[in-house]
Design a protein around this motif. Sequence first.
Motif, PDB file in Angstrom:
ATOM      1  N   PHE A 120       0.844  -1.199   0.000  1.00  0.00           N
ATOM      2  CA  PHE A 120       0.000   0.000   0.000  1.00  0.00           C
ATOM      3  C   PHE A 120       0.884   1.256   0.000  1.00  0.00           C
ATOM      4  O   PHE A 120       1.738   1.433   0.875  1.00  0.00           O
ATOM      5  N   SER A 226     -14.258   0.877   5.077  1.00  0.00           N
ATOM      6  CA  SER A 226     -14.284   1.293   3.666  1.00  0.00           C
ATOM      7  C   SER A 226     -14.487   0.137   2.689  1.00  0.00           C
ATOM      8  O   SER A 226     -14.873   0.355   1.547  1.00  0.00           O
ATOM      9  N   LYS A 227     -14.163  -1.061   3.117  1.00  0.00           N
ATOM     10  CA  LYS A 227     -14.123  -2.163   2.143  1.00  0.00           C
ATOM     11  C   LYS A 227     -15.397  -2.998   2.244  1.00  0.00           C
ATOM     12  O   LYS A 227     -16.387  -2.661   1.651  1.00  0.00           O
TER      13      LYS A 227
HETATM   14  C1  LIG Z   1      -4.224  -2.025   2.610  1.00  0.00           C
HETATM   15  C2  LIG Z   1      -5.016  -0.796   2.832  1.00  0.00           C
HETATM   16  N1  LIG Z   1      -4.903  -0.163   3.993  1.00  0.00           N
HETATM   17  C3  LIG Z   1      -5.584   0.951   4.247  1.00  0.00           C
HETATM   18  C4  LIG Z   1      -6.425   1.492   3.301  1.00  0.00           C
HETATM   19  C5  LIG Z   1      -7.104   2.766   3.627  1.00  0.00           C
HETATM   20  O1  LIG Z   1      -8.417   2.578   3.878  1.00  0.00           O
HETATM   21  P1  LIG Z   1      -9.323   3.700   4.504  1.00  0.00           P
HETATM   22  O2  LIG Z   1     -10.389   3.950   3.507  1.00  0.00           O
HETATM   23  O3  LIG Z   1      -9.830   3.099   5.788  1.00  0.00           O
HETATM   24  O4  LIG Z   1      -8.484   4.897   4.758  1.00  0.00           O
HETATM   25  C6  LIG Z   1      -6.573   0.871   2.070  1.00  0.00           C
HETATM   26  C7  LIG Z   1      -7.435   1.457   1.036  1.00  0.00           C
HETATM   27  O5  LIG Z   1      -7.372   1.164  -0.113  1.00  0.00           O
HETATM   28  C8  LIG Z   1      -5.851  -0.300   1.831  1.00  0.00           C
HETATM   29  O6  LIG Z   1      -5.923  -0.945   0.661  1.00  0.00           O
END
Ligand SMILES: Cc1ncc(COP(=O)(O)O)c(C=O)c1O
Length: 362
Positions: A120, A226-227
């Motif tokens: 990431f 978020s997912k």
């Molecule tokens: C591995 C990973 N960590 C963190 C995040 C960030 O997510 P958030 O929407 O909670 O900031 C993402 C978003 O794509 C991600 O893929």
Amino acid sequence: MENFSNIVKKSILNISPYIPGKPIEEVKREYGIKDIIKLASNENPLGPSKLALEGIKKKLKDLNLYPESSVYYLRSALSEHLKVKEDMLMFGNGSNELEQLIAEIFVEPGDEVMFSSLSFVVYSIVTDIVGGIPIQIPHKNFRHDIERFIEKLSGKTKLVFLCNPNNPTGTIITKEEFEKFMQNVSEKTIVVLDEAYFEYVYDKNYPDGITYLSKYKNLIVLRTFSKIYGLAGLRIGYGIADSEIVNFIDRVRPPFNVNSLAQVAALYALKDNTHIKKTIKINNTGKKFLEKEFEKLKIEYVKSHTNFIFVKFKYGSKYVFEELLKKGIIIRPFFDNYARITIGKMDENKRLIKELKKILEK
Ligand SMILES: Cc1ncc(COP(=O)(O)O)c(C=O)c1O
């Protein structure tokens, strides 16, 4: 007139801004296409849970008020859901914000921050923001090379980001690998286990970070709404860690960093098992379908534990990306030949394959 690059912090000069997946509205404007599908940012293709939307409606009339800074109701519900103490929970404007806050509270300029070379991108950005030295460990067959991580640990390693499952490759670090890493890392090194895609994984060798928190005080587990919960637009993520770490985060986080609609939506989404089960079901079916079709099209892919698949195109991923855009399909290109494709609803997956076939035949 002063050139601001002479004034700005040196560590900021080299940062390239985060490039998000191309937004649907932008493609509509640029290409004049109405029917767009976005398979670029690992969002939930089913949308937010209906329960979450009901919760939001109830809260709308209170928007004149600041949110509850303690995240009271969600904290209590999550504490019960995860079987962790309330004071072990921290909340952020997305887990992204927590990643930055963690770097801010632990990393002094010159400290080393370790993460995989294919992971990431935010880990690298937050390291630069705080003036840390990035130690990028080359990936091994698209996976974290835990042996190399251990080899590179030193007295200077202040923070390690482990992304499990990994974005963008969809691979996992196994229990055995994770345990070996934790046994070898100093208590003075903070380990962030980013489990943004935790809920998608079905593999008995996948470690649940929360179960290691009592043994390792230097471990922080991050998750997000978020997912799978489908609330990316509201920005809410959380972390679980020793209460002392949570207390330090509280000192630096902006007041009211999690808005009131996000808090109530997350509270309701957490209870919406139907939505979660449905999401997992369409994801699993979609994954099987896409894997089969990629094989037929001779597109190499990395076996994924998540809601996205990392693929290799023989003829330039930028080209494929742009051709798909013309057809109203957004994917996420990586480097020259790779791309990350979010698994969509079945009609979306079929449309993607139909267009990919045409492009590759050209
Ligand atoms: C591995 C990973 N960590 C963190 C995040 C960030 O997510 P958030 O929407 O909670 O900031 C993402 C978003 O794509 C991600 O893929």
